[in-house]
Write an enzyme that holds these catalytic residues in place. Structure first.
Site, short mmCIF file in Angstrom:
data_model
loop_
_atom_site.label_atom_id
_atom_site.label_comp_id
_atom_site.label_asym_id
_atom_site.label_seq_id
_atom_site.Cartn_x
_atom_site.Cartn_y
_atom_site.Cartn_z
N ALA A 165 0.92 -1.30 0.06
CA ALA A 165 0.03 0.08 0.07
C ALA A 165 0.95 1.10 0.09
O ALA A 165 1.80 1.24 0.77
CB ALA A 165 -0.99 -0.02 1.25
N GLU B 244 13.15 -4.92 15.11
CA GLU B 244 14.50 -4.60 15.13
C GLU B 244 14.96 -3.17 14.63
O GLU B 244 15.66 -2.48 14.83
CB GLU B 244 15.18 -5.68 14.30
CG GLU B 244 16.80 -5.60 14.16
CD GLU B 244 17.53 -5.62 15.61
OE1 GLU B 244 17.53 -6.56 16.19
OE2 GLU B 244 17.97 -4.62 16.13
N VAL C 107 15.28 0.45 16.15
CA VAL C 107 16.21 1.24 16.73
C VAL C 107 17.51 0.96 16.18
O VAL C 107 17.96 -0.19 15.79
CB VAL C 107 16.23 0.34 18.32
CG1 VAL C 107 17.52 1.14 19.26
CG2 VAL C 107 14.97 0.59 19.01
N ILE D 274 21.88 -1.82 12.72
CA ILE D 274 22.46 -2.44 13.83
C ILE D 274 21.67 -3.38 14.55
O ILE D 274 20.47 -3.12 15.04
CB ILE D 274 23.11 -1.24 14.88
CG1 ILE D 274 23.94 -0.14 14.15
CG2 ILE D 274 23.83 -2.00 15.97
CD1 ILE D 274 24.20 0.96 15.14
N GLY E 292 17.50 12.42 3.47
CA GLY E 292 16.42 11.51 3.97
C GLY E 292 16.70 10.91 5.26
O GLY E 292 16.12 9.90 5.73
N LYS F 134 13.58 5.21 21.01
CA LYS F 134 14.49 4.56 20.87
C LYS F 134 15.26 3.74 22.09
O LYS F 134 15.21 2.52 22.49
CB LYS F 134 15.55 4.72 19.89
CG LYS F 134 15.11 4.97 18.47
CD LYS F 134 16.15 5.78 17.69
CE LYS F 134 15.89 5.93 16.25
NZ LYS F 134 16.63 6.85 15.44
N GLY G 296 18.49 5.33 6.64
CA GLY G 296 18.85 4.86 5.23
C GLY G 296 18.25 3.71 4.92
O GLY G 296 17.80 2.92 5.48
N1 HSE Z 1 15.49 10.31 12.09
C1 HSE Z 1 16.45 9.17 12.37
C2 HSE Z 1 17.65 9.46 12.48
C3 HSE Z 1 16.20 8.15 11.45
O1 HSE Z 1 18.31 10.47 12.37
O2 HSE Z 1 18.37 8.57 13.18
C4 HSE Z 1 16.22 6.65 11.83
O3 HSE Z 1 15.64 6.40 12.89
#
Ligand code: HSE
Length: 438
Positions: free
Chosen positions: A43, A129, A132, A136, A187, A205, A302
């Site tokens: 979606a 996973e 956070v 990693i 991004g 996190k 990323g």
């Molecule tokens: N905005 C977050 C960062 C993206 O810059 O770490 C990943 O959670």
């Protein structure tokens, strides 16, 4: 055996990365999972948009509820972010008996207790996973790899955007706003970038990490957050002069009184490995009683780094499809009926050392007044430097490092110092952590 069918909610950066990784590595992934895995439904808000992935063979819809209700979909992967529509979709998917994989930290930090209870009742898995530290595998490391330990504390650089800003300010003397704009273009930043720079994203996190480290329910509302917007280039260079780096850290420590849960700018000794984690990279330091300090480093955001964690979760779910729901790895590492009610400490009860910077009249006796206030509050000074006034300015910058002190005492001392005639403006304070192995 028929391939497992995956329904994707969201085809943005992480969704596109997930499609690409699953397609490119399909054979290796099937050899690991024991079955093929195919994204069959997805979606997206705009199904005609140009994307980073090829959507051939995927049935597209603008209605995410179609995906969570589709009888052929075995696993729903939620990558739309936010915590209202995402919550509705995840709860609906669970109710429909689907397993869920999500990269949504806000959703898990704020609603995880309710989501896991519903999943447990239905006998489905919810894996997170990618929520956070992006790529990693920190959840798996703490939940499974360190399950023989009592975790003493953990500390992490868990927001790439904030770390990128602090690194560029230090290395290139760039301005805050300019670096933030670049992180948005790349991004990395959240849809609302105040989540990055005010520590909210990191607190989401950290809340998750603390729960799986200490076996407590998720309690995002009790996390302390302080952003990096007040850090100046002067602070960055004074810290460096004193042998420290400033990092935006999430820290959670188990003490006799309770559990600390805090995100704030922090001075850390420059010789620590984590002090040298730069740019958008993330790192988490976890100290277990048996293993000692362990450090996990990698890309925290990323498309493909995050997809790496999403796909690993999908593989885990596929491997566990035939296992008895009662005998799977518990969502929060500890059995759901064995979570503890150890309280989260208020910041008043947290003890740390401090970096203080104040603008003072350049006249005799000022330093004596300031040190008297600190002494009266049982605060011991470790180092002092004074920067002489420049140009027409008649005020000096005084920088002090203190030994450990209870936050409440420091708050009282700072308000007394700020009321002195010779002290101008607010006192800047940054907490310090040695991150040594005890
Ligand atoms: N905005 C977050 C960062 C993206 O810059 O770490 C990943 O959670």
């Amino acid at each position: 055996m028929e391939p497992v069918q995956v329904g994707l909610l969201g085809l943005g950066t992480v969704g596109g990365g997930t499609v690409n990784v699953l397609k490119r590595n399909a054979q290796e992934i099937a050899r690991r999972a024991g079955r093929g895995i195919e994204i069959t439904h997805a979606a997206a808000r705009d199904i005609n948009k140009k994307r980073i992935c090829d959507t051939d063979g995927i049935q597209l819809t603008v209605d995410p509820f179609e995906v969570v209700s589709n009888p052929y979909v075995d696993i729903v992967v939620e990558l739309i972010g936010g915590d209202s529509l995402a919550l509705e979709l995840v709860m609906q998917a669970i109710d429909n008996g689907k397993h869920v994989v999500t990269a949504n930290k806000a959703l898990i930090a704020k609603h995880g207790n309710e989501i896991f209870a519903a999943a447990q009742k239905k006998g489905v898995m919810v894996a997170f996973e990618a929520a956070v530290a992006g790529g990693i595998p920190i959840i798996k490391a703490i939940r499974e790899g360190l399950s023989g330990n009592q975790i003493k504390w953990l500390a992490g650089i868990i927001n790439g955007t904030g770390n990128f800003i602090l690194t560029e300010m230090r290395d290139k003397g760039r301005d805050f706003a300019d670096v933030l704009k670049e992180a948005q273009e790349l991004g990395y930043a959240e849809a609302d970038p105040t989540f990055d720079v005010e520590g909210i994203d990191a607190a989401h996190k950290l809340t998750i990490l603390a729960s799986i480290a200490f076996g407590i329910p998720l309690q995002f509302e009790k996390a302390y957050t302080e952003g990096i917007t007040t850090i100046t280039r002067d602070d960055v260079s004074y810290a460096e002069e004193l042998g420290y780096r400033i990092k935006h850290l999430g820290v959670s420590r188990k003490t006799e009184k309770g559990i600390e849960l805090r995100v704030h700018p922090t001075l850390i000794p420059e010789r620590r490995l984590i002090a040298n984690v730069d740019g958008v990279m993330n790192a988490v330091l976890v100290n277990g009683d048996a293993v000692g300090p362990t450090l996990y480093y990698g890309a925290g955001a990323g498309d493909e780094p995050t997809a790496s964690a999403v796909v690993a979760d999908v593989v885990d779910v596929v491997r566990a499809l035939t296992s008895d729901p009662e005998n799977r790895v518990p969502h929060l590492a500890f059995q759901a009926d064995a979570l503890s009610d150890t309280p989260i400490l208020s910041m008043d009860d947290v003890e740390t050392a401090y970096y203080l910077r104040m603008n003072a009249s350049d006249k005799p006796g000022v330093l004596a007044e300031v040190t008297k206030v600190l002494g009266d509050h049982d605060i011991s000074i470790e180092a002092i430097i004074q920067k002489e006034p420049e140009g027409e300015k008649k005020e000096a910058s005084v920088i002090m490092l203190t030994h450990q002190v209870l936050e409440k005492n420091m708050n009282d001392a700072i308000s007394k110092i700020e009321s002195l005639d010779a002290i101008h403006d607010q006192v800047t304070r940054i907490r310090m952590e040695t991150l040594s192995s005890d």
